[in-house]
Design a protein around this motif. Sequence first.
Motif, mmCIF file in Angstrom:
data_model
loop_
_atom_site.group_PDB
_atom_site.id
_atom_site.type_symbol
_atom_site.label_atom_id
_atom_site.label_comp_id
_atom_site.label_asym_id
_atom_site.label_seq_id
_atom_site.Cartn_x
_atom_site.Cartn_y
_atom_site.Cartn_z
ATOM 1 N N UNK A 10 -6.926 -69.182 67.956
ATOM 2 C CA UNK A 10 -7.715 -68.413 67.002
ATOM 3 C C UNK A 10 -8.536 -67.367 67.747
ATOM 4 N N UNK A 11 -8.625 -66.166 67.163
ATOM 5 C CA UNK A 11 -9.479 -65.110 67.714
ATOM 6 C C UNK A 11 -10.326 -64.569 66.571
ATOM 7 N N UNK A 12 -11.649 -64.689 66.700
ATOM 8 C CA UNK A 12 -12.545 -64.297 65.607
ATOM 9 C C UNK A 12 -13.572 -63.254 66.023
ATOM 10 N N UNK A 18 -8.701 -60.068 72.499
ATOM 11 C CA UNK A 18 -8.566 -58.984 71.521
ATOM 12 C C UNK A 18 -8.480 -57.635 72.222
ATOM 13 N N UNK A 19 -9.296 -57.434 73.221
ATOM 14 C CA UNK A 19 -9.301 -56.154 73.934
ATOM 15 C C UNK A 19 -7.979 -55.915 74.663
ATOM 16 N N UNK A 59 0.408 -62.585 65.547
ATOM 17 C CA UNK A 59 -0.985 -62.509 65.121
ATOM 18 C C UNK A 59 -1.019 -62.563 63.603
ATOM 19 N N UNK A 60 -1.588 -63.633 63.071
ATOM 20 C CA UNK A 60 -1.578 -63.899 61.630
ATOM 21 C C UNK A 60 -2.976 -63.760 61.047
ATOM 22 N N UNK A 84 -6.034 -64.566 63.529
ATOM 23 C CA UNK A 84 -6.977 -63.520 63.925
ATOM 24 C C UNK A 84 -7.818 -63.151 62.710
ATOM 25 N N UNK A 85 -9.108 -62.974 62.916
ATOM 26 C CA UNK A 85 -9.990 -62.574 61.818
ATOM 27 C C UNK A 85 -9.440 -61.322 61.144
ATOM 28 N N UNK A 86 -9.382 -61.305 59.804
ATOM 29 C CA UNK A 86 -8.758 -60.171 59.096
ATOM 30 C C UNK A 86 -9.313 -58.805 59.483
ATOM 31 N N UNK A 87 -10.624 -58.706 59.727
ATOM 32 C CA UNK A 87 -11.176 -57.396 60.100
ATOM 33 C C UNK A 87 -10.628 -56.936 61.448
#
Length: 283
Positions: A10-12, A18-19, A59-60, A84-87
């Motif tokens: 998970x990435x939030x 993310x970078x 990435x979902x 991944x956080x939607x934003x």
Amino acid sequence: MSRGQHQPRRVERRNAVFQQWEALLTNRRKRTQSGELLVQGVRPISQAVTAGFPVRALLSDGRARPSEWARDLMRRHPGAVVKVAPTLLAELGERGDGAPELLAVVGLPADDVDRLPSEPSGPIVVFDRPANPGNIGSLARSVDALGGAALVVTGHAADPWDPASVRASTGSIFAVPVLRLPSHQPLLAWVERRRAAGLPFTVIGTDEHGDVELAEVPVDGPTVVVIGSEATGMSSGWREACDLLTSIPMTGTASSLNAASAGSIVLYELQRRRGSGRPAAGA
């Protein structure tokens, strides 16, 4: 994530992972160093998977009811799924209408001439020093649609794996071998090896001042078709290597054609005449 690194579940937030994904969109050097590409869009992702590009991460957005397409991909690659956080996913998808359902990080193929078909059924297309990634993607789409065997980008050029190129190709860039080579020399060495093996390759350059009209270009035997850069045409190395230079007849006030459009016209004409069995005009 790069090969061999731990895959998060998970990435939030905008953390280092993310970078890294973000850099794949904007930084050619990062794509080359990691050997990875972030793919956007249903068709490009599907094309990449079908062509056998290794899936490093899916990435979902974590929606409760994913589409059948997304469910199938995540079922086939369960270890690669990262929520991944939607934003954040919307940023990576470069969309203003919300997060895409799925993005994919895939591994890039080697820029190795041995990936070229040894006995190509259609032209190997060279795009020499293109500056516009969108033109590379457009030409890749034509190579795929019009019987081309491969696309080779030579010299100091835009990156065929730039997101703009992938979008312009609508995924076709994954369907044919695509290579980046530093100059004309590696491909010409490959051509000479194929000639030594008995394949009578013809190298055809495109030029507005070419002395052989497109209708007169021979279509028998394997060919390399060279498309020059949008601004300056072919390099001197390619020009010297060509067996003939062809021109496309034009009317009107236009001084030249867009490079990808010119390549598409040449591919269409060669495919049309091969399919009909017609020889060159006047032959």
